[in-house]
Motif scaffolding. Structure first.
Motif, PDB file in Angstrom:
ATOM      1  N   GLY A   5       8.020  -2.465  -6.840  1.00 20.98           N
ATOM      2  CA  GLY A   5       6.665  -2.999  -6.649  1.00 20.98           C
ATOM      3  C   GLY A   5       5.573  -1.982  -6.556  1.00 20.98           C
ATOM      4  O   GLY A   5       4.381  -2.351  -6.493  1.00 20.98           O
ATOM      5  N   GLY A   6       5.886  -0.696  -6.506  1.00 21.02           N
ATOM      6  CA  GLY A   6       4.838   0.310  -6.458  1.00 21.02           C
ATOM      7  C   GLY A   6       4.184   0.477  -7.822  1.00 21.02           C
ATOM      8  O   GLY A   6       4.858   0.459  -8.844  1.00 21.02           O
ATOM      9  N   ARG A   7       2.872   0.626  -7.833  1.00 22.35           N
ATOM     10  CA  ARG A   7       2.175   0.829  -9.102  1.00 22.35           C
ATOM     11  C   ARG A   7       0.773   1.335  -8.835  1.00 22.35           C
ATOM     12  O   ARG A   7       0.271   1.260  -7.712  1.00 22.35           O
ATOM     13  N   THR A   8       0.160   1.849  -9.878  1.00 25.45           N
ATOM     14  CA  THR A   8      -1.225   2.288  -9.765  1.00 25.45           C
ATOM     15  C   THR A   8      -2.151   1.121 -10.078  1.00 25.45           C
ATOM     16  O   THR A   8      -1.736   0.099 -10.635  1.00 25.45           O
ATOM     17  N   GLY A  43      -4.450  -1.601 -11.485  1.00 20.69           N
ATOM     18  CA  GLY A  43      -4.603  -2.184 -12.806  1.00 20.69           C
ATOM     19  C   GLY A  43      -3.328  -2.292 -13.607  1.00 20.69           C
ATOM     20  O   GLY A  43      -3.322  -2.836 -14.714  1.00 20.69           O
ATOM     21  N   LEU A  44      -2.222  -1.801 -13.071  1.00 18.68           N
ATOM     22  CA  LEU A  44      -0.952  -1.809 -13.790  1.00 18.68           C
ATOM     23  C   LEU A  44      -0.241  -3.138 -13.565  1.00 18.68           C
ATOM     24  O   LEU A  44      -0.097  -3.599 -12.426  1.00 18.68           O
ATOM     25  N   THR A  45       0.189  -3.780 -14.648  1.00 20.58           N
ATOM     26  CA  THR A  45       0.920  -5.034 -14.512  1.00 20.58           C
ATOM     27  C   THR A  45       2.383  -4.764 -14.185  1.00 20.58           C
ATOM     28  O   THR A  45       2.875  -3.637 -14.317  1.00 20.58           O
ATOM     29  N   ARG A  46       3.083  -5.822 -13.807  1.00 17.88           N
ATOM     30  CA  ARG A  46       4.508  -5.707 -13.496  1.00 17.88           C
ATOM     31  C   ARG A  46       5.287  -5.212 -14.716  1.00 17.88           C
ATOM     32  O   ARG A  46       6.118  -4.313 -14.608  1.00 17.88           O
ATOM     33  N   LYS A  47       5.006  -5.790 -15.883  1.00 15.78           N
ATOM     34  CA  LYS A  47       5.728  -5.390 -17.087  1.00 15.78           C
ATOM     35  C   LYS A  47       5.436  -3.930 -17.434  1.00 15.78           C
ATOM     36  O   LYS A  47       6.331  -3.191 -17.862  1.00 15.78           O
ATOM     37  N   GLU A  48       4.204  -3.507 -17.276  1.00 14.00           N
ATOM     38  CA  GLU A  48       3.848  -2.117 -17.565  1.00 14.00           C
ATOM     39  C   GLU A  48       4.558  -1.166 -16.604  1.00 14.00           C
ATOM     40  O   GLU A  48       4.987  -0.071 -16.997  1.00 14.00           O
ATOM     41  N   ALA A  49       4.671  -1.587 -15.339  1.00 17.39           N
ATOM     42  CA  ALA A  49       5.363  -0.758 -14.353  1.00 17.39           C
ATOM     43  C   ALA A  49       6.840  -0.609 -14.712  1.00 17.39           C
ATOM     44  O   ALA A  49       7.431   0.473 -14.540  1.00 17.39           O
ATOM     45  N   VAL A  50       7.454  -1.684 -15.215  1.00 19.86           N
ATOM     46  CA  VAL A  50       8.862  -1.612 -15.610  1.00 19.86           C
ATOM     47  C   VAL A  50       9.044  -0.644 -16.772  1.00 19.86           C
ATOM     48  O   VAL A  50      10.008   0.130 -16.812  1.00 19.86           O
ATOM     49  N   VAL A  51       8.119  -0.670 -17.726  1.00 19.79           N
ATOM     50  CA  VAL A  51       8.188   0.270 -18.856  1.00 19.79           C
ATOM     51  C   VAL A  51       8.112   1.710 -18.343  1.00 19.79           C
ATOM     52  O   VAL A  51       8.881   2.585 -18.778  1.00 19.79           O
ATOM     53  N   ALA A  79      13.536  10.149 -10.615  1.00 21.99           N
ATOM     54  CA  ALA A  79      14.367   9.002 -10.247  1.00 21.99           C
ATOM     55  C   ALA A  79      13.718   8.170  -9.151  1.00 21.99           C
ATOM     56  O   ALA A  79      13.728   6.932  -9.201  1.00 21.99           O
ATOM     57  N   GLU A  80      13.137   8.827  -8.167  1.00 24.15           N
ATOM     58  CA  GLU A  80      12.471   8.096  -7.083  1.00 24.15           C
ATOM     59  C   GLU A  80      11.212   7.384  -7.589  1.00 24.15           C
ATOM     60  O   GLU A  80      10.884   6.287  -7.129  1.00 24.15           O
ATOM     61  N   LEU A  81      10.510   8.002  -8.521  1.00 24.36           N
ATOM     62  CA  LEU A  81       9.342   7.345  -9.113  1.00 24.36           C
ATOM     63  C   LEU A  81       9.756   6.057  -9.806  1.00 24.36           C
ATOM     64  O   LEU A  81       9.131   5.003  -9.629  1.00 24.36           O
ATOM     65  N   ASP A  88       0.826  -1.208   0.000  1.00 25.32           N
ATOM     66  CA  ASP A  88       0.000   0.000   0.000  1.00 25.32           C
ATOM     67  C   ASP A  88       0.861   1.260   0.000  1.00 25.32           C
ATOM     68  O   ASP A  88       0.589   2.205  -0.749  1.00 25.32           O
ATOM     69  N   SER A  89       1.920   1.281   0.831  1.00 25.79           N
ATOM     70  CA  SER A  89       2.739   2.491   0.922  1.00 25.79           C
ATOM     71  C   SER A  89       3.516   2.737  -0.368  1.00 25.79           C
ATOM     72  O   SER A  89       3.694   3.884  -0.792  1.00 25.79           O
ATOM     73  N   LEU A  90       3.977   1.671  -1.025  1.00 26.57           N
ATOM     74  CA  LEU A  90       4.672   1.836  -2.295  1.00 26.57           C
ATOM     75  C   LEU A  90       3.733   2.385  -3.366  1.00 26.57           C
ATOM     76  O   LEU A  90       4.113   3.252  -4.166  1.00 26.57           O
ATOM     77  N   ASP A  91       2.500   1.884  -3.393  1.00 26.69           N
ATOM     78  CA  ASP A  91       1.524   2.399  -4.355  1.00 26.69           C
ATOM     79  C   ASP A  91       1.243   3.880  -4.104  1.00 26.69           C
ATOM     80  O   ASP A  91       1.148   4.678  -5.043  1.00 26.69           O
TER      81      ASP A  91
END
Length: 615
Positions: A359-362, A364-372, A350-352, A326-329
């Motif tokens: 592991g932070g993401r909004t 509905g965002l997948t892991r691969k999408e977060a990496v992009v 850079a921090e984003l 939760d905190s990362l999101d």
């Protein structure tokens, strides 16, 4: 004392190097290296003597590290190692200063500390990125054993002067300011203000400032100031409180002399939120005045941003450190809002990126999408400021942990180190890359250096322990994991302490350290308790990952089952743990002809072939 050589002048009292009257920027370690060479001139200074004088006789510094430090110094001086004007290297022996050295008496500065600091501090918005997260670093370190004994002796005998002499009277720790606001949610702001002050003071070369990780380890702990100072090896402590209500701030700060508890200075500031950075400047100036510090002629640049973006940045940093899903999101959202307000705010980009990677993401965002998105944020940071070291560090993390491109990651770590060679987390990153690719001696050296700079970072002890474990130094591995647990009892060290005990044959002790199904399946098998071992294994087969099962079978010596689960892992996922090459569980399969083809699939074979034969 002032030394003149060629067109350069080194002023030890002012900690200043000039060329024709203009300052030459040096890091602290580069300054010490140059000072050692000057004071030895015209004699050759051996590698060992240079290390003893600059780092201390108990520090482990590899030839590569020394060479990198000399390269950094030469670049600062504009020196060519092939045709040296200032520093000559003698292969296998050491270094000497080339020009003749002339000595003058030190000149008294005509400027007060307040004038020097005020003239160079921008009364503007500052950022916290260089003091937070992975790049917090300690500007002051002594040998923990020797100085701990000295501190204890000083306390027992009442000789406070002995302690002050050993740690220096220009040393300070900034404790986290207490949040006195009615809203407990404003804690991020009080923490952030404290870290910003720490960051500001740490950039003054004459001050020795305890690192953020060290100072903040005392947050919410019931210790006397004198005890905190003794543990952190500082002579002074800065503490305070923050009350924030709407746009109004009330900040109280006080500087305390540790050996007697006396207040050297205190002040209360009632200002509007927009003036928070002026308050930080005023506090820094007051500390410098109180400690009678003579400043360098140049203060590092302070970044500017919108006040709202700054608050969101502080909030994101605070949330990121809590390391829950939760905190990362929520940290992602805070950083996104910060860069929406100020798209040129490099630390927030850079921090984003770093938060996306871990592991932070909004929604509905997948892991691969977060990496992009992380990669896009990194590139924005680097294109906006190509000299921002932390951005290259984060890109290195992304290369290694999301793409398994180890060479590219290590290259980015090395570039980050060239930009900021005094950052303990970047020093450790070189060790991280070395560990993951099987270069254990380099990894150990780098983590020892990082701990000398930042002595209470749990992550450093974990990686050092893992490296000792992989290199067969089992007693050292156990000591590192125990130190990690003493610093952070809830840390991941509790999941690894059993490993050196298992490999040393202390099976009951290993079982006592961890009673999970994973450990029971391994240790009971080693003890010959087949029923208990198989019961735990059956539970793992129902619930554990393929990689965990491969590790269990590896420790149990079942080569075929180990490969069966490793192959299953690769067939069902593009991802795999980055430390598979150095995992001790798989030593049982290293001689099998399937091992090298397996590593080739992962892109790790070239590193394996470079490792020592006994691994």
């Amino acid at each position: 004392m002032i030394y003149e050589f060629s067109d350069l002048t080194l002023d030890l009292d002012r900690h200043l190097l000039t060329r024709d009257g203009q300052p030459v920027k040096l890091t602290k370690l580069s300054f010490r290296v140059l000072q050692a060479l000057i004071q030895a001139a015209p004699a050759l200074l051996s590698h060992d003597d240079l290390i003893d004088q600059v780092w201390g006789p108990k520090r482990v510094i590899t030839p590569d590290n020394l060479s990198q430090r000399m390269k950094t110094l030469r670049q600062s001086l504009g020196d060519d190692p092939n045709q040296p004007t200032y520093i000559e290297g003698v292969r296998g022996e050491g270094y000497r200063l080339v020009p003749e050295v002339r000595i003058q008496s030190a000149l008294t500065s005509s400027h007060s500390p307040r004038q020097a600091l005020s003239s160079r501090l921008l009364v503007s918005l500052a950022v916290l990125a260089l003091a937070l997260g992975y790049i917090a670093f300690d500007k002051f370190v002594l040998d923990p054993v020797e100085d701990g004994q000295l501190a204890q002796s000083a306390r027992q005998e009442g000789h406070s002067a002995a302690l002050t002499e050993s740690i220096g009277d220009k040393s300070i720790a900034v404790l986290p300011f207490v949040n006195m606001s009615d809203d407990a949610g404003n804690e991020y702001f009080s923490d952030g203000l404290s870290e910003e002050l720490l960051n500001l003071l740490a950039r003054i070369p004459e001050l020795k400032v305890a690192a953020r990780t060290s100072s903040f380890s005392f947050k919410d702990k019931d210790f006397e100031v004198t005890e905190i100072a003794s543990r952190l090896k500082v002579a002074h402590v800065l503490e305070g409180s923050v009350r924030k209500q709407g746009n109004q701030l009330r900040i109280t700060a006080q500087l305390i002399q540790a050996d007697n508890g006396y207040h050297l200075w205190s002040e209360t500031y009632n200002r509007k939120l927009d003036n928070v950075f002026q308050i930080q400047e005023d506090i820094a100036i007051a500390v410098v005045d109180a400690l009678k510090v003579t400043l360098l002629s140049e203060i590092p640049e302070i970044r500017k941003t919108d006040p709202a973006a700054y608050q969101l940045f502080l909030e994101g940093q605070y949330l990121k450190r809590r390391i829950s899903k939760d905190s990362l999101d929520r940290a992602v959202e805070a950083f996104k809002q910060a860069v929406e307000i100020d798209p040129a705010y490099v630390p927030a980009w850079a921090e984003l990126a770093d938060t996306y990677i871990w592991g932070g993401r909004t929604e509905g965002l997948t892991r691969k999408e977060a990496v992009v998105l992380a990669d896009q944020a990194i590139e924005t940071a680097i294109s906006t400021d190509p000299d921002y070291a932390f951005a290259y560090y984060v890109r290195g993390i992304s290369w290694i942990f999301t793409k398994h491109e180890f060479k590219q990651g290590i290259e980015d770590f090395q570039h980050a180190l060239r930009l900021d060679p005094d950052d303990a987390f970047i020093v450790a990153a070189i060790g991280k890359g070395a560990f993951l690719t099987g270069k254990f001696d380099l990894a150990i050296s780098q983590y020892q250096m990082a701990l000398a700079m930042e002595p209470v970072v749990p992550e450093f002890y974990w990686f050092l322990g893992r490296t000792y474990l992989s290199s067969g130094r089992l007693d050292d591995a156990e000591a590192s994991f125990r130190k990690l647990l003493s610093l952070s009892p809830s840390s991941y060290g509790k999941h690894d302490l059993w490993k050196p005990l298992l490999l040393k044959g202390e099976l009951e002790a290993a079982l006592a350290e961890s009673d999970t199904s994973f450990v029971r399946a391994i240790v009971h098998h080693a003890l010959g308790n087949a029923a208990e071992a198989d019961e735990a294994l059956a539970d793992l087969i129902e619930n554990a990952s393929p990689y965990s099962l491969a590790m269990v079978y590896g420790y149990r010596g079942d080569v075929n089952k180990t490969f069966e689960w490793l192959d299953y892992m690769l067939e069902n996922s593009d991802d795999y743990p980055t430390w598979i090459l150095t995992e001790t569980a798989f030593r049982s399969i290293h001689s099998d002809p399937r091992w090298e083809p397996f590593l080739e699939k992962l892109g790790l074979l070239e590193f394996w072939l470079e490792m020592t034969p006994n691994w």
